[in-house]
Structures are given as C-alpha cells and as structure tokens.
Design an enzyme around this catalytic site. Structure first.
Site, PDB file in Angstrom:
ATOM      1  CB  SER A 123      -1.663  -5.340  -7.344  1.00  0.00           C
ATOM      2  OG  SER A 123      -1.121  -4.248  -8.045  1.00  0.00           O
ATOM      3  CE1 TYR A 136       3.620  -6.736  -5.936  1.00  0.00           C
ATOM      4  CE2 TYR A 136       2.856  -5.402  -7.782  1.00  0.00           C
ATOM      5  CZ  TYR A 136       2.782  -5.755  -6.446  1.00  0.00           C
ATOM      6  OH  TYR A 136       1.874  -5.134  -5.621  1.00  0.00           O
TER       7      TYR A 136
HETATM    8  P1  NDP Z   1       5.298  -2.083   2.215  1.00  0.00           P
HETATM    9  O1  NDP Z   1       6.605  -2.411   1.610  1.00  0.00           O
HETATM   10  O2  NDP Z   1       5.080  -0.738   2.814  1.00  0.00           O
HETATM   11  O3  NDP Z   1       4.904  -3.170   3.328  1.00  0.00           O
HETATM   12  C1  NDP Z   1       5.030  -4.529   3.055  1.00  0.00           C
HETATM   13  C2  NDP Z   1       4.543  -5.290   4.243  1.00  0.00           C
HETATM   14  O4  NDP Z   1       4.656  -6.686   3.965  1.00  0.00           O
HETATM   15  C3  NDP Z   1       5.369  -4.995   5.486  1.00  0.00           C
HETATM   16  O5  NDP Z   1       4.524  -4.960   6.601  1.00  0.00           O
HETATM   17  C4  NDP Z   1       6.301  -6.192   5.549  1.00  0.00           C
HETATM   18  O6  NDP Z   1       6.732  -6.518   6.844  1.00  0.00           O
HETATM   19  C5  NDP Z   1       5.376  -7.281   5.031  1.00  0.00           C
HETATM   20  N1  NDP Z   1       6.120  -8.447   4.601  1.00  0.00           N
HETATM   21  C6  NDP Z   1       7.058  -8.552   3.628  1.00  0.00           C
HETATM   22  N2  NDP Z   1       7.542  -9.792   3.577  1.00  0.00           N
HETATM   23  C7  NDP Z   1       6.913 -10.489   4.553  1.00  0.00           C
HETATM   24  C8  NDP Z   1       6.978 -11.823   5.004  1.00  0.00           C
HETATM   25  N3  NDP Z   1       7.814 -12.722   4.477  1.00  0.00           N
HETATM   26  N4  NDP Z   1       6.162 -12.198   6.021  1.00  0.00           N
HETATM   27  C9  NDP Z   1       5.313 -11.310   6.598  1.00  0.00           C
HETATM   28  N5  NDP Z   1       5.229 -10.032   6.233  1.00  0.00           N
HETATM   29  C10 NDP Z   1       6.018  -9.635   5.206  1.00  0.00           C
HETATM   30  O7  NDP Z   1       4.238  -2.366   1.055  1.00  0.00           O
HETATM   31  P2  NDP Z   1       2.715  -1.974   0.869  1.00  0.00           P
HETATM   32  O8  NDP Z   1       2.099  -1.616   2.151  1.00  0.00           O
HETATM   33  O9  NDP Z   1       2.638  -1.044  -0.264  1.00  0.00           O
HETATM   34  O10 NDP Z   1       2.151  -3.373   0.357  1.00  0.00           O
HETATM   35  C11 NDP Z   1       1.173  -4.125   1.040  1.00  0.00           C
HETATM   36  C12 NDP Z   1       0.430  -4.962   0.030  1.00  0.00           C
HETATM   37  O11 NDP Z   1      -0.220  -4.101  -0.903  1.00  0.00           O
HETATM   38  C13 NDP Z   1       1.319  -5.887  -0.792  1.00  0.00           C
HETATM   39  O12 NDP Z   1       0.676  -7.120  -0.984  1.00  0.00           O
HETATM   40  C14 NDP Z   1       1.455  -5.142  -2.114  1.00  0.00           C
HETATM   41  O13 NDP Z   1       1.737  -5.994  -3.171  1.00  0.00           O
HETATM   42  C15 NDP Z   1       0.067  -4.536  -2.219  1.00  0.00           C
HETATM   43  N6  NDP Z   1      -0.018  -3.412  -3.125  1.00  0.00           N
HETATM   44  C16 NDP Z   1       0.754  -2.293  -2.956  1.00  0.00           C
HETATM   45  C17 NDP Z   1       0.660  -1.258  -3.860  1.00  0.00           C
HETATM   46  C18 NDP Z   1       1.503  -0.030  -3.750  1.00  0.00           C
HETATM   47  O14 NDP Z   1       1.535   0.758  -4.720  1.00  0.00           O
HETATM   48  N7  NDP Z   1       2.168   0.234  -2.650  1.00  0.00           N
HETATM   49  C19 NDP Z   1      -0.268  -1.311  -5.013  1.00  0.00           C
HETATM   50  C20 NDP Z   1      -1.021  -2.533  -5.086  1.00  0.00           C
HETATM   51  C21 NDP Z   1      -0.908  -3.524  -4.174  1.00  0.00           C
HETATM   52  P3  NDP Z   1       8.111  -5.927   7.474  1.00  0.00           P
HETATM   53  O15 NDP Z   1       7.760  -4.555   7.985  1.00  0.00           O
HETATM   54  O16 NDP Z   1       8.455  -6.907   8.523  1.00  0.00           O
HETATM   55  O17 NDP Z   1       9.109  -5.886   6.353  1.00  0.00           O
END
Ligand code: NDP
Length: 273
Positions: A123, A136
């Site tokens: 990120s 975070y």
């Molecule tokens: P979402 O909240 O939309 O999705 C998060 C994902 O992570 C879901 O698929 C969730 O699964 C999964 N997850 C959470 N906990 C676990 C776990 N214990 N084991 C396996 N899977 C897990 O977030 P984003 O798509 O936005 O985020 C994805 C990545 O991108 C993250 O690493 C985030 O830090 C990074 N990111 C996001 C940004 C943003 O602005 N959105 C900016 C920069 C980086 P489930 O559906 O089962 O909950």
C-alpha cells in the site's frame, strides 16, 4: 496455462485480480474463506491465512508447480496508537504480515518448481504513515521490509518479489471505513475517546474526502497483470491517483512540514489545551 494463487480472492482487489487473470488465460486458484465467494472460472481453495490447518493443507490443494502467488488478503485496524490493544495489533499483523509470510512459505516449493513470481499487495500506507491508521501502516511497512529481504534471498532461484502499492481503492475497506472507525472509537476507553475526539472527527471528514478519490479494483488488477507479464519485474509499483507524485513529494518534504500537512489534512489540531 500459467497458474496463480491469489489470497483474499472473493472480494475487492483480490476478486478483480482473479477475474483479470482468468480473462488472460491463467489457471487461478482463488484463496477464499467461503467457497461460494470464489469468482467464476477459478478453482476455490479454502484459505484463512491465519489458520494453521488451512496453511498445512495448502500445498496439497495446488499443482506441484505454481507460476505466481499474489498475497492480497488484508484488513484494516484503525484508531490512535495510544488506544490500540495488544489484541488489535495482533489481529492486524496476523493477517497482513504473519499470514502473508506463512502463505509464501507454504507455496515456495511450488514456486521454485516453476521459477515463479511473488506479488505482495502492499500500500502507499507502507511508504507514508498517516494518523489514526498506525497499526495498518506498520503492517504495510513490514510488508515492504519483508519483500526487500525476500527479493534478495530468493534471487538465486530466479523468483522475483514485487510489491504493488495502491493508493485508495474503491472497495469495502473504504466503503466500510466510517463504521470501522466508529467501532474503533467505541472500543476506546472513555477517557481516550474524549482525548481523541478531534482526531476522530477529523478522520470522519478525511474518509469522506478519500472516498471521492479512489480508483477501481480493476486498475490494481491491471497493474498486477503487468507485473506478472514483465520481463524484469520491478521491486515496487505505486498505483492510483497521484501515487507517484505523493511519493516524490513526501520524499523531498522535511518531516516537520509533512507532519503539519498530514495533521491539517486529517483535522488534527495543532494544540489541545
Ligand atoms: P476488502 O475488504 O474488499 O477485501 C479484503 C479481502 O481480504 C477479502 O477477500 C477478505 O476475505 C480477505 N481476508 C481478510 N482476512 C482474511 C484472512 N484472515 N484470511 C484470508 N483472507 C482474508 O479489501 P481490499 O480488496 O481493498 O484489500 C485487498 C488488499 O489490498 C489488502 O491487502 C489491502 O490492505 C490492500 N490495499 C487496499 C487499498 C484500498 O484502498 N482498498 C489500498 C492499498 C492496499 P473475506 O471475503 O472472507 O472477508
């Protein structure tokens, strides 16, 4: 057909990456906690990245050689550093850091077999730390540090390690940010809530502003596809509105000035009597 494992592939950025790679002809193993959430055209792999049994079962659920791993699963723990409980910090690091390390270790033998690639979804928060999201930020800084070490360690096997560094993306993380903040504020001790009420109010306004400046998950998916196709993948790929500019601007701004800009931008007063 090349093969890839993507963690957290049921929603948000992970889902967009999975869909993009399916459309490019990849065999996609979608790491999901709920089988029904796996995107069409993918093979679901039940994977909570914090579950030791899922991690132990992981290699058996994948082909003997794997061309790529995308470590995407992540959560956001928000709130002032003073109010973070050990459990808050643990859950942040369990998913974003320990989970990422454990998944990587579990599939490295398969990546070695294919001279594969690793992409960590880091990120901009792993390059610039901002108030009220210290946990975070720390987890994403950790991802950068681990990737830097891994990149050098894995070079002898020809395994590349890249960090894709999105700015704000339109996913549940930002859609749910007001309720995530409200929960974090509510979990603080009453006295801490009072002390930080200007910060919490400022963060509420910041969230509304950030929600208007996100990019789509597909933008990040496109960048990941670029990394996976690159002849020589780079170490870092900032992506999003003004991401590069922010990195350059913050790297040349003295810390005392950057602190003031970030405080003003997030509604934190210069003095509290
Ligand atoms: P979402 O909240 O939309 O999705 C998060 C994902 O992570 C879901 O698929 C969730 O699964 C999964 N997850 C959470 N906990 C676990 C776990 N214990 N084991 C396996 N899977 C897990 O977030 P984003 O798509 O936005 O985020 C994805 C990545 O991108 C993250 O690493 C985030 O830090 C990074 N990111 C996001 C940004 C943003 O602005 N959105 C900016 C920069 C980086 P489930 O559906 O089962 O909950």
């Amino acid at each position: 057909m090349p093969s890839v494992l993507i963690t957290g592939a049921g929603r948000g950025i992970g889902r967009a990456i999975a869909q993009r790679l399916v459309s490019e002809g990849w065999t996609v193993f979608a790491g999901v906690r709920d089988e029904g959430s796996a995107p069409p055209g993918t093979s679901p792999v039940i994977l909570d990245v914090t579950d030791p049994q899922h991690l132990a079962d992981l290699p058996g659920a994948l082909p003997e050689s794997l061309d790529a791993l995308v470590n995407n699963a992540g959560i956001v723990v928000s709130g002032p550093v003073e109010g973070l409980s050990p459990q808050d910090l643990r859950s942040q690091f369990d998913v974003n850091v320990l989970g990422l390390v454990a998944v990587t270790a579990a599939v490295l033998p398969l990546l070695r077999a294919a001279t594969g690639r690793i992409v960590h979804i880091g990120s901009l928060s792993g390059r610039i730390s901002t108030p009220m999201t210290g946990a975070y930020n720390a987890s994403k800084y950790a991802v950068e540090a681990l990737a830097d070490a891994q990149r050098i360690e894995l070079r002898p096997w020809g395994i590349s390690v890249s960090v894709v560094e999105p700015g704000p993306v339109d996913t549940d993380i930002w859609r749910d940010a007001p309720s995530t903040l409200a929960r974090a504020a509510k979990s603080l001790a009453r006295s801490t809530q009072d002390l930080y009420s200007p910060h919490i109010g400022g963060m509420r306004r910041t969230i509304r502003f950030v929600q208007r400046s996100t990019v789509s998950s597909e933008t990040i998916a496109e960048k990941v596809a670029t990394v996976l196709a690159a002849r020589r993948p780079r170490a870092r790929y900032p992506v999003g509105r003004g991401a590069r500019l922010q990195l350059v601007a913050t790297s040349v701004t003295p810390t005392w000035l950057l602190d003031r800009v970030l405080a003003a931008g997030t509604g934190i007063p210069a003095r509290i009597p």
